[in-house]
Design a protein around this motif. Structure first.
Motif, PDB file in Angstrom:
ATOM      1  N   GLU A  89     -11.842  42.004 -14.558  1.00  0.00           N
ATOM      2  CA  GLU A  89     -11.602  41.761 -13.135  1.00  0.00           C
ATOM      3  C   GLU A  89     -12.128  40.386 -12.729  1.00  0.00           C
ATOM      4  OE1 GLU A  89     -12.918  43.616  -8.762  1.00  0.00           O
ATOM      5  OE2 GLU A  89     -13.205  44.790 -10.594  1.00  0.00           O
ATOM      6  N   VAL A  90     -11.368  39.710 -11.879  1.00  0.00           N
ATOM      7  CA  VAL A  90     -11.808  38.425 -11.322  1.00  0.00           C
ATOM      8  C   VAL A  90     -11.801  38.523  -9.800  1.00  0.00           C
ATOM      9  CG1 VAL A  90     -11.091  37.006 -13.273  1.00  0.00           C
ATOM     10  CG2 VAL A  90      -9.441  37.534 -11.469  1.00  0.00           C
ATOM     11  N   ALA A  91     -12.803  37.923  -9.178  1.00  0.00           N
ATOM     12  CA  ALA A  91     -12.904  37.997  -7.713  1.00  0.00           C
ATOM     13  C   ALA A  91     -13.079  36.632  -7.064  1.00  0.00           C
ATOM     14  CB  ALA A  91     -14.077  38.909  -7.319  1.00  0.00           C
ATOM     15  N   LEU A 107      -5.797  39.544 -16.542  1.00  0.00           N
ATOM     16  CA  LEU A 107      -6.778  39.596 -15.465  1.00  0.00           C
ATOM     17  C   LEU A 107      -6.338  40.633 -14.435  1.00  0.00           C
ATOM     18  CD1 LEU A 107      -7.257  35.752 -14.853  1.00  0.00           C
ATOM     19  CD2 LEU A 107      -8.465  37.221 -16.494  1.00  0.00           C
ATOM     20  N   TRP A 108      -7.306  41.186 -13.714  1.00  0.00           N
ATOM     21  CA  TRP A 108      -6.919  42.017 -12.579  1.00  0.00           C
ATOM     22  C   TRP A 108      -7.764  41.675 -11.360  1.00  0.00           C
ATOM     23  CZ3 TRP A 108     -10.128  44.996 -16.012  1.00  0.00           C
ATOM     24  CH2 TRP A 108     -11.213  45.629 -15.410  1.00  0.00           C
ATOM     25  N   ILE A 109      -7.146  41.843 -10.200  1.00  0.00           N
ATOM     26  CA  ILE A 109      -7.807  41.613  -8.913  1.00  0.00           C
ATOM     27  C   ILE A 109      -8.147  42.975  -8.328  1.00  0.00           C
ATOM     28  CG2 ILE A 109      -7.559  40.639  -6.597  1.00  0.00           C
ATOM     29  CD1 ILE A 109      -5.554  38.649  -7.765  1.00  0.00           C
ATOM     30  N   GLY A 129      -0.551  27.079 -12.873  1.00  0.00           N
ATOM     31  CA  GLY A 129      -0.355  26.485 -14.194  1.00  0.00           C
ATOM     32  C   GLY A 129      -0.786  27.367 -15.345  1.00  0.00           C
ATOM     33  N   ALA A 130      -1.441  28.491 -15.060  1.00  0.00           N
ATOM     34  CA  ALA A 130      -1.889  29.386 -16.128  1.00  0.00           C
ATOM     35  C   ALA A 130      -0.740  30.273 -16.587  1.00  0.00           C
ATOM     36  CB  ALA A 130      -3.051  30.244 -15.640  1.00  0.00           C
ATOM     37  N   LYS A 131      -0.826  30.732 -17.799  1.00  0.00           N
ATOM     38  CA  LYS A 131       0.160  31.660 -18.355  1.00  0.00           C
ATOM     39  C   LYS A 131      -0.563  32.945 -18.733  1.00  0.00           C
ATOM     40  CE  LYS A 131       3.543  28.688 -18.097  1.00  0.00           C
ATOM     41  NZ  LYS A 131       4.636  28.871 -17.119  1.00  0.00           N
ATOM     42  N   VAL A 132      -0.983  33.683 -17.726  1.00  0.00           N
ATOM     43  CA  VAL A 132      -1.752  34.897 -17.964  1.00  0.00           C
ATOM     44  C   VAL A 132      -1.213  36.011 -17.078  1.00  0.00           C
ATOM     45  CG1 VAL A 132      -3.505  34.226 -16.251  1.00  0.00           C
ATOM     46  CG2 VAL A 132      -4.082  35.883 -18.029  1.00  0.00           C
ATOM     47  N   PRO A 133      -0.985  37.191 -17.616  1.00  0.00           N
ATOM     48  CA  PRO A 133      -0.558  38.317 -16.781  1.00  0.00           C
ATOM     49  C   PRO A 133      -1.673  38.729 -15.818  1.00  0.00           C
ATOM     50  CG  PRO A 133      -0.075  38.720 -19.100  1.00  0.00           C
ATOM     51  CD  PRO A 133      -0.983  37.537 -19.044  1.00  0.00           C
ATOM     52  N   VAL A 134      -1.290  39.141 -14.617  1.00  0.00           N
ATOM     53  CA  VAL A 134      -2.266  39.522 -13.593  1.00  0.00           C
ATOM     54  C   VAL A 134      -1.864  40.860 -12.982  1.00  0.00           C
ATOM     55  CG1 VAL A 134      -3.334  38.910 -11.396  1.00  0.00           C
ATOM     56  CG2 VAL A 134      -2.821  37.121 -13.076  1.00  0.00           C
ATOM     57  N   MET A 135      -2.837  41.756 -12.876  1.00  0.00           N
ATOM     58  CA  MET A 135      -2.633  43.044 -12.219  1.00  0.00           C
ATOM     59  C   MET A 135      -3.369  43.016 -10.885  1.00  0.00           C
ATOM     60  SD  MET A 135      -3.117  45.585 -15.527  1.00  0.00           S
ATOM     61  CE  MET A 135      -4.814  45.048 -15.849  1.00  0.00           C
ATOM     62  N   VAL A 136      -2.763  43.591  -9.866  1.00  0.00           N
ATOM     63  CA  VAL A 136      -3.352  43.572  -8.525  1.00  0.00           C
ATOM     64  C   VAL A 136      -3.544  45.005  -8.045  1.00  0.00           C
ATOM     65  CG1 VAL A 136      -3.095  42.792  -6.137  1.00  0.00           C
ATOM     66  CG2 VAL A 136      -2.201  41.381  -8.022  1.00  0.00           C
ATOM     67  N   LYS A 137      -4.790  45.384  -7.810  1.00  0.00           N
ATOM     68  CA  LYS A 137      -5.066  46.725  -7.289  1.00  0.00           C
ATOM     69  C   LYS A 137      -4.751  46.792  -5.796  1.00  0.00           C
ATOM     70  CE  LYS A 137      -8.478  48.489 -10.563  1.00  0.00           C
ATOM     71  NZ  LYS A 137      -9.705  49.309 -10.697  1.00  0.00           N
ATOM     72  N   ASN A 138      -4.425  47.996  -5.353  1.00  0.00           N
ATOM     73  CA  ASN A 138      -4.190  48.162  -3.919  1.00  0.00           C
ATOM     74  C   ASN A 138      -5.479  47.896  -3.144  1.00  0.00           C
ATOM     75  OD1 ASN A 138      -4.438  51.403  -4.923  1.00  0.00           O
ATOM     76  ND2 ASN A 138      -5.675  50.864  -3.141  1.00  0.00           N
ATOM     77  N   PRO A 139      -5.360  47.448  -1.884  1.00  0.00           N
ATOM     78  CA  PRO A 139      -6.568  47.232  -1.086  1.00  0.00           C
ATOM     79  C   PRO A 139      -7.279  48.555  -0.828  1.00  0.00           C
ATOM     80  CG  PRO A 139      -4.609  47.077   0.286  1.00  0.00           C
ATOM     81  CD  PRO A 139      -4.127  47.161  -1.139  1.00  0.00           C
TER      82      PRO A 139
END
Length: 363
Positions: A89-91, A107-109, A129-139
């Motif tokens: 997770e990144v914040a 990464l996930w938010i 510019g990054a090439k990384v998959p990102v997952m986003v959790k619901n608020p």
């Protein structure tokens, strides 16, 4: 947002013959030994992505807030030595920069970050510019627009490998869940963006081990693309969220019981039978709507009668009578009384709106 299924990172994991993506690992990386021990066990279960929290946003200070940067090095070791994809997770923008330096695969938010558009935009800017998959959790709160906004900010930063994680929502209502699923919200998200991969997080929805399997199964029955579960070699002594984590063996038991349904009918006779039933459902829906329209006509008549006699809209005794009798009627008809009670809350709210409009002279 337009998602292309054929080259989406998460779609590739499901394969041509659909199977759910499996993401698992400890809530928090606590020690190098714990991380490696868990990852080794999960690799044997063919987990697609190994997850571990490095920075933990906690409600109160003086609690375990994550191991920090050295945890990224442990994830790097999992990637190098065990050949597993790793995720954290990144914040903040700094989290993104450090994770990218260590070549973290996904990464996930988190939910506490998704709720803040400024924080999400800061992360999105760092992802340019990054090439990384990102997952986003619901608020944390049940706000679909906020969830979509976070996904859009990441997508607009050039990250096309995006997935949504459903981890439930905070609610003041008493519930058996830690975070109430409110399944209709992710379903609506999916209806708006059909190609957006949707992953369920039963650990945070359930908050306890006993509910992990039924939550995960319901998500698969609804067509979710993957599951994220927390696994720890010694859950009882975990430094964060011990009640919702399972051992790798416990995780294997859950995965063994999960059933993956077919995405559609594969027999023409079944297709014809389903279509016939759908037509009957359409007819029943028309009857329901005609009955509702008739009810609202009667509500308007009552509204005009109250206006003529200077009577207030809300009659508490009538409100109580409706919410006592309708669930009872539902039970007699072998229907779910809780569903009918919720339905009549909506109906009665609309009735009040109509009568208020009439009393205020808007009609």
């Amino acid at each position: 947002m337009e998602f292309k299924e054929e080259d989406n990172f998460f779609r590739q994991l499901t394969g041509a013959n659909y199977r759910p993506i499996m993401i698992a690992g400890p809530c928090s990386a606590e020690s190098e030994e714990q991380v490696m021990q868990t990852a080794l066990a999960l690799r044997e279960q063919q987990v697609d992505i190994f997850r571990a929290g490095i920075w933990k946003p906690r409600s109160r200070p003086n609690t375990f807030e994550g191991i920090g940067l050295q945890g990224l090095q442990w994830l790097g070791r999992v990637k190098r030595e065990l050949g597993m994809r790793v995720s954290t997770e990144v914040a903040t923008a700094r989290h993104v920069e450090e994770a990218l330096k260590q070549e973290i695969d996904v990464l996930w938010i988190g939910a506490r970050t998704t709720v803040n558009p400024f924080a999400v935009q800061e992360i999105a800017d760092a992802l340019q510019g990054a090439k990384v998959p990102v997952m986003v959790k619901n608020p944390v709160n049940p706000d679909l627009a906020l969830w979509i906004g976070a996904l859009e900010r990441v997508y607009n930063a050039g990250i096309t490998d995006v997935a949504a994680i459903h981890r439930g929502f905070s609610s003041y209502e008493k519930s058996k869940y830690r975070n109430v699923p409110f399944w209709q919200i992710p379903i609506e998200l999916k209806s708006k963006f059909r190609s957006l991969p949707l992953i369920v997080d039963p650990s945070h929805i359930a908050g306890n081990r006993e509910l992990l399997l039924p939550v995960a199964q319901k998500a698969l029955d609804l067509g979710y693309d993957g599951i994220m579960l927390e696994s720890h070699p010694d859950p009882a002594n975990a430094l964060s969220d011990p009640d919702q984590q399972v051992t790798p063996a416990g995780l294997a038991a859950i995965l063994d019981k999960l059933q993956v349904r077919k995405t559609t009918y594969d027999d023409q006779e079944l297709i014809n039978r389903a279509e016939k039933l759908r037509l009957q459902i359409d007819e029943a829906d028309q009857q329901i709507l005609r009955a509702l329209a008739r009810r609202m006509e009667l509500v308007e008549q009552i509204g005009h009668y109250k206006k003529q006699n200077n009577v207030q809209v809300l009659q508490i005794s009538r409100w109580k009578e409706i919410f006592r009798s309708r669930p009872e009627w539902a039970t007699e008809l072998s229907m779910n009384p809780d569903f009918v009670a919720e339905l009549y809350r909506l109906i009665h709210t609309e009735s009040i709106r109509i009568q208020t409009r009439i009393l205020n002279g808007d009609s």
